[in-house]
Design a protein around this motif. Structure first.
Motif, short mmCIF file in Angstrom:
data_model
loop_
_atom_site.label_atom_id
_atom_site.label_comp_id
_atom_site.label_asym_id
_atom_site.label_seq_id
_atom_site.Cartn_x
_atom_site.Cartn_y
_atom_site.Cartn_z
N TYR A 167 -2.64 -3.70 -8.11
CA TYR A 167 -2.87 -3.94 -6.69
C TYR A 167 -1.89 -4.91 -6.04
O TYR A 167 -1.48 -4.72 -4.92
CB TYR A 167 -4.27 -4.54 -6.48
N ARG A 222 -5.70 5.10 1.43
CA ARG A 222 -5.42 3.67 1.59
C ARG A 222 -5.50 3.25 3.05
O ARG A 222 -5.98 2.17 3.38
CB ARG A 222 -4.04 3.36 1.01
N GLU A 223 -5.00 4.12 3.94
CA GLU A 223 -5.02 3.78 5.37
C GLU A 223 -6.44 3.64 5.88
O GLU A 223 -6.73 2.77 6.73
CB GLU A 223 -4.26 4.87 6.15
N ILE A 236 -9.12 2.69 4.09
CA ILE A 236 -9.64 1.41 3.58
C ILE A 236 -9.07 0.25 4.40
O ILE A 236 -9.79 -0.71 4.71
CB ILE A 236 -9.30 1.27 2.09
N SER A 237 -7.81 0.33 4.77
CA SER A 237 -7.20 -0.72 5.58
C SER A 237 -7.88 -0.84 6.94
O SER A 237 -8.07 -1.95 7.46
CB SER A 237 -5.71 -0.45 5.77
N HIS A 261 -5.52 0.71 -2.93
CA HIS A 261 -5.27 0.10 -1.63
C HIS A 261 -4.27 -1.03 -1.83
O HIS A 261 -3.87 -1.35 -2.96
CB HIS A 261 -6.56 -0.43 -1.01
N HIS A 262 -3.85 -1.63 -0.71
CA HIS A 262 -2.87 -2.71 -0.77
C HIS A 262 -3.44 -4.01 -0.21
O HIS A 262 -2.67 -4.90 0.19
CB HIS A 262 -1.61 -2.32 0.02
N LEU A 263 -4.74 -4.17 -0.20
CA LEU A 263 -5.34 -5.33 0.44
C LEU A 263 -5.01 -6.63 -0.29
O LEU A 263 -4.85 -7.67 0.34
CB LEU A 263 -6.87 -5.16 0.52
#
Length: 399
Positions: free
Chosen positions: A91, A185-186, A188-189, A217-219
């Motif tokens: 992540y 992912r978008e 979740i963002s 995701h990239h959080l």
């Protein structure tokens, strides 16, 4: 037998009961044969044990007297370090002190730490039934966020209208149980932005994260994630050890300071032998985990293709362990169809009614969860013939 005369918790008595035993009762009506054995696709369990090397290490760890004593409440330091390194590779860079190992009870402890009775938790539906049971037992108000066919993805726009002064969290499960849907992912963002703007928690249950390609995701790559994010996961499915009940959570230090009080009462410390072996397995079994991931992805494709040859049956969504299947019998509740699947043709599944509040319209109740990770591909290939048999029997069945 004499019944108890003392008072029991009204919240617990009113909460839903575990549904899987009911499915087993339906299956008890089926008479299996060597040619037509019972096919159990009801529970999300690994279809095979972990490699022998891991089983050997588990056996060795249980014989080691140092694993019989109490360990650190947060989990053994060496495992926490191994997990932190793994999470950073998957992540981004959460710090080790933001991590706790738990006994797969992180959701329950998280809800206790977040909310008081009467507070609201937004949960997309179809939902995981243990999440529903937990909220009911704790006296929290479950606010459904309906997800619809064909993709069963939650809508941030719809979610906005559900947020009130009593809302404490939004819960997302991806890959989803029961639908198998993998949230982009978008998407979740967008939920992260919403949670941050409203000062509520975003709880990501990522039990099946190791069965998707790339980071979910990239959080974690953003420095502000501790302000809103609580990340839950489990070692049970990734390492095929559900009987060892080992999981974890990542959150802000402020939150973890409070949840640690609860974990001390719920478990004191996670099981030590499993911790020791998972620490080794994180690195040593990475190729095996990738192999399982690719096998399950292939099995999803195979299962979808198999059902294309059966009139009326269709895989709506699928991912990781589950396929969410639309049945062909218009106007018939999914529970009745699941009951006949088990009792008449020997396939145990779970109906959509086990994962949802009461449906407004009967035509919405058309979906059944098939847990395709439970069995090998050869067994899955028996399913189409059974579904065709039910189609043929259907006009003769009461419904």
């Amino acid at each position: 037998m004499q019944e108890a005369r003392y008072q029991l918790s009204g919240r617990v008595r009113a909460s839903a009961a575990p549904p899987i035993p009911l499915a087993a009762q339906w299956a008890a009506e089926y008479s299996p044969t060597a040619a037509d054995p019972l096919i159990n696709l009801s529970q999300g369990v690994p279809g095979a044990p972990p490699p022998q090397a891991m089983l050997d290490k588990l056996a060795d760890a249980t014989r080691d007297p140092t694993t019989t004593g109490y360990g650190a409440l947060a989990g053994d330091a060496s495992l926490r370090l191994a997990v932190a390194d793994n999470v950073e590779r998957v992540y981004g860079p959460p710090a080790q002190e933001d991590f706790r190992v738990t006994a797969d009870n992180a959701f329950y402890a998280t809800m206790l730490a977040l909310a008081e009775p009467g507070d609201e938790i937004i949960l997309p539906t179809p939902w995981y039934f243990n999440h529903q049971m937990s909220l009911e037992q704790l006296g929290l108000s479950l606010v459904p966020l309906p997800c619809h066919a064909p993709d069963f993805l939650p809508s941030p726009k719809d979610c906005i209208d559900l947020i009130s002064d009593r809302t404490r969290a939004i819960v997302l499960v991806s890959p989803n149980n029961p639908t198998g849907a993998i949230y982009p992912r978008e998407l979740i963002s967008r939920f992260a932005v919403l949670a941050q703007a409203r000062n509520i928690a975003l709880i990501l249950d990522e039990t099946y994260r190791d069965f998707v390609d790339g980071p979910p995701h990239h959080l974690f790559a953003k420095t502000d994630w501790p302000a809103y994010l609580i990340h839950l996961f489990s070692f049970s499915k990734s390492y095929a050890i559900p009987g060892h009940r080992l999981g974890g959570l990542i959150a802000s230090r402020t939150f973890l300071a409070q949840v640690s009080k609860l974990l001390d009462c719920i478990q004191i410390c996670p099981a030590r032998p499993a911790q020791r072996v998972v620490e080794w397995a994180i690195g040593a079994m990475s190729d095996w985990r990738d192999g399982v991931k690719h096998e399950l992805q292939s099995r999803q494709n195979v299962f979808r293709e198999l059902l294309e040859g059966v009139d009326g049956w269709e895989v709506a969504t699928g991912g990781a362990y589950f396929a969410y299947v639309k049945h062909p019998f218009e106007g018939v509740p999914s529970q009745k169809v699941s009951q006949y699947l088990a009792a008449r043709v020997g396939i145990i599944t779970l109906p959509g009614t086990f994962f949802s509040p009461p449906f407004d319209r009967i035509d919405e109740d058309r979906y059944i969860r098939f847990s395709i990770a439970n069995v090998d591909e050869a067994t899955l290939r028996r399913v189409p013939a059974r579904l065709k048999r039910l189609n043929e029997l259907w006009p003769t069945l009461p419904h």
